[in-house]
Enzyme design. Structure first.
Site, PDB file in Angstrom:
ATOM      1  N   ARG A 117      43.965  51.371 -66.286  1.00 11.06           N
ATOM      2  CA  ARG A 117      43.673  52.785 -66.045  1.00 11.06           C
ATOM      3  C   ARG A 117      42.192  53.042 -65.793  1.00 11.06           C
ATOM      4  O   ARG A 117      41.827  53.800 -64.888  1.00 11.06           O
ATOM      5  CB  ARG A 117      44.152  53.616 -67.230  1.00 11.06           C
ATOM      6  CG  ARG A 117      44.092  55.125 -67.030  1.00 11.06           C
ATOM      7  CD  ARG A 117      45.130  55.593 -66.027  1.00 11.06           C
ATOM      8  NE  ARG A 117      44.614  55.634 -64.660  1.00 11.06           N
ATOM      9  CZ  ARG A 117      45.383  55.499 -63.583  1.00 11.06           C
ATOM     10  NH1 ARG A 117      46.677  55.267 -63.715  1.00 11.06           N
ATOM     11  NH2 ARG A 117      44.859  55.561 -62.382  1.00 11.06           N
ATOM     12  N   LYS A 132      24.260  66.922 -58.777  1.00 10.11           N
ATOM     13  CA  LYS A 132      25.516  67.564 -59.166  1.00 10.11           C
ATOM     14  C   LYS A 132      26.590  66.497 -59.347  1.00 10.11           C
ATOM     15  O   LYS A 132      27.546  66.380 -58.576  1.00 10.11           O
ATOM     16  CB  LYS A 132      25.928  68.602 -58.132  1.00 10.11           C
ATOM     17  CG  LYS A 132      24.924  69.749 -58.010  1.00 10.11           C
ATOM     18  CD  LYS A 132      25.295  70.713 -56.904  1.00 10.11           C
ATOM     19  CE  LYS A 132      24.247  71.823 -56.775  1.00 10.11           C
ATOM     20  NZ  LYS A 132      24.561  72.773 -55.674  1.00 10.11           N
ATOM     21  N   LYS A 151      12.080  74.252 -57.575  1.00 16.09           N
ATOM     22  CA  LYS A 151      13.207  75.074 -57.169  1.00 16.09           C
ATOM     23  C   LYS A 151      12.962  76.548 -57.487  1.00 16.09           C
ATOM     24  O   LYS A 151      11.927  76.906 -58.054  1.00 16.09           O
ATOM     25  CB  LYS A 151      14.485  74.564 -57.836  1.00 16.09           C
ATOM     26  CG  LYS A 151      14.843  73.141 -57.378  1.00 16.09           C
ATOM     27  CD  LYS A 151      16.093  72.624 -58.037  1.00 16.09           C
ATOM     28  CE  LYS A 151      17.343  73.346 -57.575  1.00 16.09           C
ATOM     29  NZ  LYS A 151      17.636  73.072 -56.148  1.00 16.09           N
ATOM     30  N   GLU A 182      11.350  74.288 -52.689  1.00 13.99           N
ATOM     31  CA  GLU A 182      12.515  74.965 -52.114  1.00 13.99           C
ATOM     32  C   GLU A 182      12.120  76.367 -51.656  1.00 13.99           C
ATOM     33  O   GLU A 182      11.470  77.100 -52.390  1.00 13.99           O
ATOM     34  CB  GLU A 182      13.613  75.041 -53.180  1.00 13.99           C
ATOM     35  CG  GLU A 182      14.852  75.808 -52.769  1.00 13.99           C
ATOM     36  CD  GLU A 182      15.841  75.915 -53.928  1.00 13.99           C
ATOM     37  OE1 GLU A 182      16.582  74.941 -54.157  1.00 13.99           O
ATOM     38  OE2 GLU A 182      15.854  76.973 -54.598  1.00 13.99           O
ATOM     39  N   ASP A 212      16.774  76.327 -48.183  1.00 14.87           N
ATOM     40  CA  ASP A 212      18.005  76.537 -48.944  1.00 14.87           C
ATOM     41  C   ASP A 212      18.760  77.777 -48.499  1.00 14.87           C
ATOM     42  O   ASP A 212      18.196  78.859 -48.369  1.00 14.87           O
ATOM     43  CB  ASP A 212      17.666  76.655 -50.433  1.00 14.87           C
ATOM     44  CG  ASP A 212      18.911  76.693 -51.301  1.00 14.87           C
ATOM     45  OD1 ASP A 212      19.812  75.863 -51.069  1.00 14.87           O
ATOM     46  OD2 ASP A 212      18.975  77.539 -52.199  1.00 14.87           O
TER      47      ASP A 212
END
Length: 296
Positions: free
Chosen positions: A108, A145, A177, A207, A228
């Protein structure tokens, strides 16, 4: 063992511990400990395979963790099949020859990891193909992410699909950011501090989301600019401004990229397109393991 190998080994060991593979009660009660078997991992759909190397690593770790005799094992595949290769539906990806109980106890976790990694590699290859079809040299990047604990393998799978890794972690690069900008006093202030405090060789990326922020990033001599959530038309205009003012700056586009729009963004002339979906939304590939007992 280098740090990357240690990190991957830790991930695999955690998977075995989570599944209590060394304490597989069903296998212990039903399978002859001396029985040997052959297992074939088969692709049940076309895909880009990733994670073949994890099979041997899983079995080796299991042998150390188990108090049952495991014995020798081998993992073989056709010379033309390796991580990053496209395989067709029904094609054998790898063959495992080992103690039957060890195969059953690790089945598995092996499939779970390979299905996820192959799904990421397959989706990445589709984005890379879409950019190539647009006759663009833009590179596809991943993001942070990723599934917590699986980042090293997620990012490796992106490379198997033809993509490139962005930052591995928060010490792996300087990326200013929107929240850094809002909390740090605006682009001019945070960019100045980052450029002044960086170590030799470190790139400072910022950004931007608006024309005003773009002007500030250009005026502050950012090494790299991330555009962005802009439309392809807005990105194309921004690329012209950046190329004229900062010809050496790297340009990246991001924000809700998908297979229908990525070619339009690639045609704008950006150097990179980052796609969070590669690791947060890739569908697992359907793989199966067929196990047969070896004849004495």
């Amino acid at each position: 063992m280098d740090w990357k190998s240690r990190r991957i080994s830790t991930i695999l060991e955690a998977a075995l511990l989570e599944d209590k593979a060394a304490n597989d009660i069903t296998t212990a009660l039903t399978i002859d400990p001396a029985l040997r078997a052959t297992a074939t991992i088969v692709a049940k759909e076309p895909c880009v395979v990733a994670g073949i190397g994890c099979i041997s690593a899983f079995l080796a770790l299991f042998a150390k963790m188990s108090d049952r005799p495991v014995g020798r094992f081998e993992v073989v595949s056709h010379p033309e099949i390796f991580d990053g290769v496209h395989v067709r539906k029904g094609q054998a990806v790898a063959v495992i020859r080992a103690n039957a109980a060890s195969i059953l106890s690790t089945e598995r976790v092996i499939l779970n990891l390979m299905q996820r990694m192959s799904g990421i590699a397959t989706l990445t290859s589709e984005f890379v193909a879409a950019v190539r079809a647009a006759k663009s040299k833009t590179k596809i990047l991943d993001t942070r992410k990723t599934i917590p604990g699986l980042r090293a393998l997620d990012k490796y799978a992106v490379c198997c699909g033809g993509g490139i890794n962005h930052r591995l972690d928060l010490q792996d690069g300087i990326l200013i950011k929107n929240n850094h900008i809002s909390l740090g006093g605006g682009i001019p202030a945070v960019l100045e501090r980052a450029l002044a405090g960086r170590k030799p060789g470190q790139i400072v990326q910022v950004e931007v989301r608006t024309p005003a922020e773009l002007s500030q990033a250009i005026a502050g001599n950012a090494d790299s600019i991330l555009l962005d959530n802009m439309t392809p038309k807005e990105v194309a205009g921004a690329v012209k401004l950046i190329r004229a003012a900062l010809p050496k700056a790297a340009i990246e586009a991001s924000g809700n990229m998908n297979l229908k729009t990525v070619a339009d963004y690639a045609r704008t002339g950006v150097d990179f397109i980052s796609v969070g979906a590669l690791t947060h939304s890739a569908n697992a590939v359907d793989l199966s393991m067929r196990i047969t007992a070896d004849l004495l």
